[in-house]
Every structure is written in C-alpha cells, then in structure tokens.
Design a protein around this motif. Sequence first.
Motif, PDB file in Angstrom:
ATOM      1  N   THR A  67      55.565   3.442 -40.103  1.00 22.98           N
ATOM      2  CA  THR A  67      54.029   2.340 -39.330  1.00 22.98           C
ATOM      3  C   THR A  67      55.099   0.680 -38.490  1.00 22.98           C
ATOM      4  O   THR A  67      54.510  -0.421 -37.772  1.00 22.98           O
ATOM      5  N   VAL A  90      62.316  -0.585 -50.557  1.00 16.67           N
ATOM      6  CA  VAL A  90      60.964  -1.704 -50.665  1.00 16.67           C
ATOM      7  C   VAL A  90      62.372  -3.354 -50.478  1.00 16.67           C
ATOM      8  O   VAL A  90      63.108  -3.463 -51.020  1.00 16.67           O
ATOM      9  N   LEU A 121      54.374   4.367 -50.113  1.00 22.45           N
ATOM     10  CA  LEU A 121      54.154   3.240 -49.756  1.00 22.45           C
ATOM     11  C   LEU A 121      55.587   3.068 -48.613  1.00 22.45           C
ATOM     12  O   LEU A 121      55.788   2.384 -47.339  1.00 22.45           O
ATOM     13  N   TYR A 141      48.126   4.900 -47.006  1.00 25.75           N
ATOM     14  CA  TYR A 141      48.871   4.110 -46.797  1.00 25.75           C
ATOM     15  C   TYR A 141      49.174   3.178 -45.130  1.00 25.75           C
ATOM     16  O   TYR A 141      49.039   2.155 -44.849  1.00 25.75           O
ATOM     17  N   SER A 142      49.621   4.319 -44.457  1.00 23.17           N
ATOM     18  CA  SER A 142      49.481   4.777 -42.797  1.00 23.17           C
ATOM     19  C   SER A 142      48.298   3.600 -42.231  1.00 23.17           C
ATOM     20  O   SER A 142      47.894   2.944 -41.438  1.00 23.17           O
ATOM     21  N   PHE A 156      48.315  -0.079 -42.979  1.00 17.65           N
ATOM     22  CA  PHE A 156      49.112  -0.875 -42.003  1.00 17.65           C
ATOM     23  C   PHE A 156      48.708  -0.218 -41.201  1.00 17.65           C
ATOM     24  O   PHE A 156      48.586  -1.709 -40.538  1.00 17.65           O
ATOM     25  N   ALA A 191      55.330  -1.215 -40.239  1.00 19.95           N
ATOM     26  CA  ALA A 191      54.121  -2.528 -40.943  1.00 19.95           C
ATOM     27  C   ALA A 191      54.912  -3.557 -41.667  1.00 19.95           C
ATOM     28  O   ALA A 191      56.328  -3.546 -42.245  1.00 19.95           O
ATOM     29  N   GLN A 192      54.546  -4.929 -42.067  1.00 12.30           N
ATOM     30  CA  GLN A 192      55.360  -5.813 -42.797  1.00 12.30           C
ATOM     31  C   GLN A 192      54.615  -5.827 -44.577  1.00 12.30           C
ATOM     32  O   GLN A 192      53.248  -5.512 -44.289  1.00 12.30           O
ATOM     33  N   MET A 193      55.588  -4.958 -44.825  1.00  9.33           N
ATOM     34  CA  MET A 193      55.079  -4.954 -46.125  1.00  9.33           C
ATOM     35  C   MET A 193      55.469  -6.058 -47.400  1.00  9.33           C
ATOM     36  O   MET A 193      57.085  -5.904 -47.900  1.00  9.33           O
ATOM     37  N   GLN A 202      55.263   2.431 -44.437  1.00 12.26           N
ATOM     38  CA  GLN A 202      55.896   1.593 -43.467  1.00 12.26           C
ATOM     39  C   GLN A 202      56.704   1.672 -42.529  1.00 12.26           C
ATOM     40  O   GLN A 202      56.493   1.034 -41.510  1.00 12.26           O
ATOM     41  N   ARG A 203      57.885   2.516 -43.035  1.00 13.17           N
ATOM     42  CA  ARG A 203      59.247   2.925 -41.819  1.00 13.17           C
ATOM     43  C   ARG A 203      58.250   3.816 -41.012  1.00 13.17           C
ATOM     44  O   ARG A 203      58.350   3.213 -39.643  1.00 13.17           O
TER      45      ARG A 203
END
Length: 562
Positions: A374, A403, A367, A307-308, A311, A376-378, A371-372
């Motif tokens: 990278t 999330v 996930l 996932y990283s 992202f 990312a806007q998830m 997200q944290r």
Amino acid sequence: MSPAFVTMTGYGVSPGLACAPMVRMTPPAVTDPGEEPGADPAREVQRVREALTEVAEQLSTIATDKTAGEILEAGATMARDPALVQAAADHIGQGTPTAHSLSLAIDAYCAQLEETGGYMAERAADLRDIRNRAVALLLDVPMPGIPRPGHPFILAAEDLSPADTAQLAGRDVMGLLTEKGGPTGHTAILARSLGLPAVVGCPQAATLPNGTLLLLDGEAGTVEPHPSAHRRQRAVEAALERRQPRAKGPGRTADQHAVTLSANVGTLADVARAAQSDNEGVGLFRTEFLFLDRREPPTLEEQIQAYSQVFAAFDGRPVTVRTLDAGSDKPLPFLSLPSEDNPALGIRGLRTAAHCPDILVTQLQALVTAQRRTGAQMRVMAPMVSTAEEAAQFADLARGFGVQSVGIMIEVPSAALDADRLLQHVDFASIGTNDLSQYTLAADRTSRTLGRFLDPWQHALLTLVAGVCRAGAALERPVGVCGEAAADPLLAPVLVGLGVSSLSMAAPAVAAVRDALAQLTLQHCRSLADAALDAPTPAIARATAREMSDAFHKAAHDREGR
C-alpha cells in the motif's frame, strides 16, 4: 437539601456538556420464582433455546452505528453458547419456572465472570443484557431498551449494555448517565465514538425523579440537577462550539507549535469512521480485533488483507500499529498461556511472544507486506515493555523484518522510570495512560470503586509522563499519549506542556482538543503543566487548570478586541 438539588459526581468518560430532562431506560422484566412451571420440561428447554437464538439474531443486526458491530457480534456468540441452554435446563428439570431458570443460569455465569475480573468482568454486563432480552421474550413483555419521549433527553440507567448504546446514533439522546460502570467499560468506549457527553459510575443518579432537568458535564464527571438559566445557556453555547469547531487541519498551539492529533482505532468500523475525520492519521491501531473470539490465530494472508485495508483507508496518513496486546483481561485460547493468580501482572502484551514467538513473527511479516503493498507510512510499537532489554529485542526483531519506525508503549512504572534507557533502542514512545495509571496507583482499571485512583490528573501519573518526555527530548525521540487522557480538552494542553508531542484519541474527540490547543501558546501549556504538578490533589489540579485556561482565553480575547 434534597439530593436531587446537589451536584453529583461520577466518572466523566466522554467530554462535552448536555442539558435536557432525564429519562430512564425501560427496566427489564423481573422473573417470579413462584410462577407455575411448564408442564413439559423438554418444551420449556426448547423455548429457552429459541429465545436465546432470537436474541443472538437481534444482536447481530441491531447496531445502527458500525463502531459497535464487533462488540455486539461477540454478544451474539455468547447468546448462542449451548452451555446457557444446558444450565437453564438443569433448573427447569428441578421444577423451576422457565424464565427464572434462565435468569438463575445466566446470573451464575455473570458471577464467575466478575470473579475473574478485568475484561471478563466487563462482559458480565453483556450477558445480563442477553438475559433481559431472552426473559422478555419468554414472558412476552416489552423488551427493555431506549425510550422515545419525543424530545431531546439525557438517558439514565443503572448500566447500559453494548446493544443499548449502539442504538443511540440518530436518537434524541443528548447525553448518558449511569449509576454503575467505569472509565474503560463499553458505555465509555461507545459514548466517545458517538461524541456523546457521558458520566458513568454515579450511584446518586438513582435518587433523581424521571424528568429532572440535568446539566451533565462529561469532562468533569458532574451532574447538576435543576441548573440555573445561566448554566443552561452555557450548555447551549458549548454544544454549538462542539458542532462548529474553529480550528482545522494539523494540531497547533496559538504560536504554531505542532502537536500531532491522531485517532485510536480498534475495528474496521472504527477505521471507516476515523478515515473520514479531520485528523492526522492513526496514533493507536489496536490489532486485537483480528484475534479475539477465535480458536485459531488469523493466517498470514488474513492479516495482510486486514492491515492493507486499514492502511489504504488513510491514504498516506501515518498509521501507528500496536502489536497484539493479549493475555490478562484479553485471553486467547490458542496462546495456551499458563493459569495465573494475578494475570494483570503476568504474561501479557509483548511477554506473550516468549511463549508463542510465531504469533509475533507472523504479525510483523503481515504488517511489512501490507505496508509495502500500500505504500503506507507505518510505525509499529510493542505493548507492555518493561525493560531496556525487551525494548532492544523487539526493535531488533521488528527491524529485521523491515519495519522502519519502531516504538514501544510506556504502560508500567519501570518503563517510565527507565525511559532514558529504553528509548535508546527505539524511534518513539507512546504512553498508555490507562494502564500506567492502574500499575502506578495499584488500582484495577475496571474497578467500579477505585476510579479516584485512575484519575489522569493524579500527581504520580503526571510526574511519570513528564519524566518520559524529558528522556525523549534528550534523545530526540518523540513521545505521544494514546490513553484516554489525550481526549480531555482541558488535560491535553497540560500534556503538551509536559513535553508530549502527539495525542491520539477517539476520532470524535479530536476537534475539541484541536480547538483547546489552538487557543493557548506553548508557554501557556507549560504554565498549566507546572500548576498541575504543584497541585496537592487531582481535583485542585483540574480546577486550577480550568481557571488558568479561562484567564488565558480572556486575555487573548481582550487583546483581539483592542
């Protein structure tokens, strides 16, 4: 009139126009049951084993387009299955010729897959390709495959395997035409990823002589033999338009109404392609690629790394993740789901979490961690949500893990009809038109004979989309479409007119949809939507939308010329 001069119809699965002579695939060799069997059965079994091993190696290295890598590797795994060798050995032991033994063995497995239906039925085409390649090796004859006529052509075949389709990149192939296949098969998926116009499921194509000049419309699903000079010129102009998109950047109508245009991705190869394209991020990240063809689920760290990588590739652009959509036509051994007579109406999507909650929990943990790491806007959404209770439970679970933007897929009629209730619990919704079509019209999306019911212009489907959008507007929840309907440049404005705020599709389709929207105002889109809803049939809806769009374009052109 000869069939060769009548416009033929199939399923338009990848938009665009192509005009070129038709050239057929090199056919597979036919085995002879009357051939003399080998003198040493053990040696013949070893020949079968060696042929299948060589085919597996071919499939592992054959792809010139990375998008096909996951599909081909799955085929290589099938070719290495010792059960194929054993089944062929049983026939060889009965005195059947070697090549014919392998053909009988694989045909039996294909019949079982097709009886299962769904995703497994689609794998029968993969297995037949393995058979054809191995038989060619056993008989020492040319391998079936893509011809090289030395000029641009439309490739015609009874059906195309993933291995065939994967080799199209960089060839002189202008379009694809198959007698079999459906809107969700591998030919459709890979044609869209390559940006090749394609029509599948057109049995009349078998009547066309090799070399026939064709005009193929991958949007309308039509094939016109011997087109007029005017029609040929239109195809050339359309091809130039596709290569030189006029609009760039974020999706907008002519009056600057924003429509987010994103990419669908299902493998890391898809991610690499989409990340380099002009789009607004990922509207559907299918996470199944991490889970399919595995005996054990991926670990937390494996998922975090994958996932990283996704992202990071989009570098700040939003990524909408769909949690694992397993069950039904995507069985996973480690889920240990019960056997069902009708799995498409059984335990799939979010429903699997009731049986294996640790799978969803681990995925959400992975996930959020990715997200944290990278920044990312998830956004995260659940598939196969049917009730407001399920929507609330998923939202509570996802938010509990951190999330920040939680959504649901609208794929079944109950979710569409009760959208006002479901959307109260989440931040957004995305309509999966493929599944919503099959459940609304009671037509298996993998069927080769029910394609007319899966037409995204069906009134019932458009009515449900409109209802979901009204519910979203009332609650100020954005509603997108991530089904194949989003990739149709003619239908996309209709969806926007119904109230859809974002469209997600195969990355190569984004440019044509962006151009289509940029030429119409929001009011134009709403007029198209009203006309489509008023039309008595999908065909009339499509034709009316095309006529109205052309009229709007002409009026705009005339105003610019004054």
